[in-house]
Design an enzyme around this catalytic site. Sequence first.
Site, short mmCIF file in Angstrom:
data_model
loop_
_atom_site.label_atom_id
_atom_site.label_comp_id
_atom_site.label_asym_id
_atom_site.label_seq_id
_atom_site.Cartn_x
_atom_site.Cartn_y
_atom_site.Cartn_z
N ASP A 16 -44.33 10.08 -12.22
CA ASP A 16 -45.53 9.83 -11.41
C ASP A 16 -45.84 11.04 -10.53
O ASP A 16 -44.92 11.75 -10.10
CB ASP A 16 -45.30 8.58 -10.55
CG ASP A 16 -46.61 8.01 -10.01
OD1 ASP A 16 -47.69 8.44 -10.47
OD2 ASP A 16 -46.56 7.16 -9.11
N GLY A 17 -47.12 11.24 -10.25
CA GLY A 17 -47.51 12.26 -9.28
C GLY A 17 -48.27 13.44 -9.85
O GLY A 17 -48.56 14.40 -9.13
N HIS A 33 -51.40 16.79 -15.51
CA HIS A 33 -50.72 16.25 -16.70
C HIS A 33 -50.18 17.40 -17.55
O HIS A 33 -49.07 17.34 -18.07
CB HIS A 33 -51.68 15.40 -17.53
CG HIS A 33 -52.16 14.17 -16.80
ND1 HIS A 33 -51.31 13.36 -16.09
CD2 HIS A 33 -53.40 13.61 -16.67
CE1 HIS A 33 -52.01 12.36 -15.56
NE2 HIS A 33 -53.27 12.50 -15.89
N TRP A 65 -55.07 2.63 -19.87
CA TRP A 65 -56.33 2.63 -20.64
C TRP A 65 -57.53 2.49 -19.73
O TRP A 65 -58.64 2.87 -20.09
CB TRP A 65 -56.36 1.50 -21.68
CG TRP A 65 -55.45 1.68 -22.85
CD1 TRP A 65 -54.42 0.85 -23.19
CD2 TRP A 65 -55.49 2.70 -23.86
NE1 TRP A 65 -53.80 1.31 -24.33
CE2 TRP A 65 -54.44 2.44 -24.77
CE3 TRP A 65 -56.30 3.82 -24.07
CZ2 TRP A 65 -54.18 3.25 -25.88
CZ3 TRP A 65 -56.04 4.63 -25.18
CH2 TRP A 65 -55.01 4.34 -26.05
N LEU A 127 -29.39 13.93 -28.56
CA LEU A 127 -30.14 13.08 -27.62
C LEU A 127 -31.20 12.25 -28.34
O LEU A 127 -31.91 12.76 -29.21
CB LEU A 127 -30.85 13.98 -26.58
CG LEU A 127 -31.73 13.26 -25.57
CD1 LEU A 127 -30.89 12.51 -24.54
CD2 LEU A 127 -32.67 14.23 -24.87
N ARG A 184 -37.77 7.36 -10.66
CA ARG A 184 -39.22 7.38 -10.49
C ARG A 184 -39.58 8.48 -9.49
O ARG A 184 -39.07 8.49 -8.37
CB ARG A 184 -39.77 6.04 -9.98
CG ARG A 184 -41.29 6.13 -9.80
CD ARG A 184 -41.94 4.82 -9.46
NE ARG A 184 -43.39 5.01 -9.44
CZ ARG A 184 -44.29 4.11 -9.80
NH1 ARG A 184 -43.89 2.91 -10.19
NH2 ARG A 184 -45.58 4.37 -9.75
N ILE A 191 -41.57 -0.76 -10.23
CA ILE A 191 -41.21 -0.69 -11.65
C ILE A 191 -42.47 -0.51 -12.50
O ILE A 191 -42.42 -0.01 -13.63
CB ILE A 191 -40.46 -1.97 -12.11
CG1 ILE A 191 -39.21 -2.22 -11.24
CG2 ILE A 191 -40.08 -1.91 -13.57
CD1 ILE A 191 -38.10 -1.22 -11.42
C1 FPP Z 1 -48.60 9.67 -13.84
O1 FPP Z 1 -49.15 10.52 -12.86
C2 FPP Z 1 -48.52 10.32 -15.14
C3 FPP Z 1 -49.12 9.90 -16.29
C4 FPP Z 1 -49.95 8.69 -16.36
C5 FPP Z 1 -49.02 10.67 -17.54
C6 FPP Z 1 -47.69 11.26 -17.86
C7 FPP Z 1 -47.89 12.30 -18.85
C8 FPP Z 1 -47.25 13.48 -18.89
C9 FPP Z 1 -46.18 13.88 -17.95
C10 FPP Z 1 -47.70 14.44 -19.92
C11 FPP Z 1 -46.81 14.75 -21.02
C12 FPP Z 1 -45.96 13.72 -21.61
C13 FPP Z 1 -45.36 13.88 -22.82
C14 FPP Z 1 -44.39 12.86 -23.27
C15 FPP Z 1 -45.64 15.03 -23.71
P1 FPP Z 1 -50.49 10.06 -12.14
O2 FPP Z 1 -51.63 10.59 -12.90
O3 FPP Z 1 -50.46 8.58 -11.94
O4 FPP Z 1 -50.34 10.80 -10.77
P2 FPP Z 1 -50.89 10.32 -9.34
O5 FPP Z 1 -50.13 9.08 -8.99
O6 FPP Z 1 -50.55 11.47 -8.47
O7 FPP Z 1 -52.37 10.11 -9.49
#
Ligand code: FPP
Length: 244
Positions: A16-17, A33, A65, A127, A184, A191
Amino acid sequence: MATDDNIPRHVAVIMDGNGRWARKRALPRHAGHRSGVGAVRETVKLAARRGVEYLTLFAFSSENWSRPRDEVSRLMRLFVEALQREVDELHRNNVRLEFIGAREQLQPGLIDKIAAAEKQTSGNTGLRLIIAVAYGGRWDIVQAVRQVAGRLAAGEITVADIDDAAIASQLQLGEVPDPDLLIRTGGEQRISNFLLWNLAYAELWFCDTLWPDFGEKEFDEALEYYARRQRRYGHTGEQVEAVS
Ligand code: FPP
């Protein structure tokens, strides 16, 4: 330092983040991302090096989504690109790549890439990297219960056969052992509908670091936290000490 015998076999991560990381730099969310992919690469390397057997990453939830259409389509494109770019190297490093989630909801191009990556790496013995995409913990339990109910309706099992093991075997993680440690990032302590059933006894470790900044220091801190925990599974501390 965590030692070999108290390294978690299975680590699950809620990454997250990314959005906040981008906002702090006045960048669009997708830049966060994109930068998060680097932290994924680093975490896979660290997990393999430290002797973790299973690493499960929450890349896209059932709820994601409902994010803006542009963010969703950029994320999907990022998954396709990351798969294209990383699979050969994962394969060279003996990593077995698997996906869990409602993959039929994804675009055909991504479904094909996922299937090809799983096939290419299926014989690897290092892994096991499990990516959760279009995944939700409640969805997982519902689809497992549906399969059990189907077997019941077909007369293959009786009501008395429905137990923990019967349901667990139909969950997306199937025979994979439950996560020992959940990490996390991003400061929230929730969760968020991740592996609801499988996290029943996991140790939980939260940090404020935003996912793109997650690296060796944070990963080792999480492993050290895990190594200090005494896992009781409902027993008393004295009972656990008596058998160890
Ligand atoms: C949450 O941060 C993150 C996601 C919803 C996407 C996770 C995706 C990646 C790390 C990209 C690559 C993954 C792979 C497996 C190749 P957020 O957008 O909710 O952040 P925020 O809480 O700061 O808004």
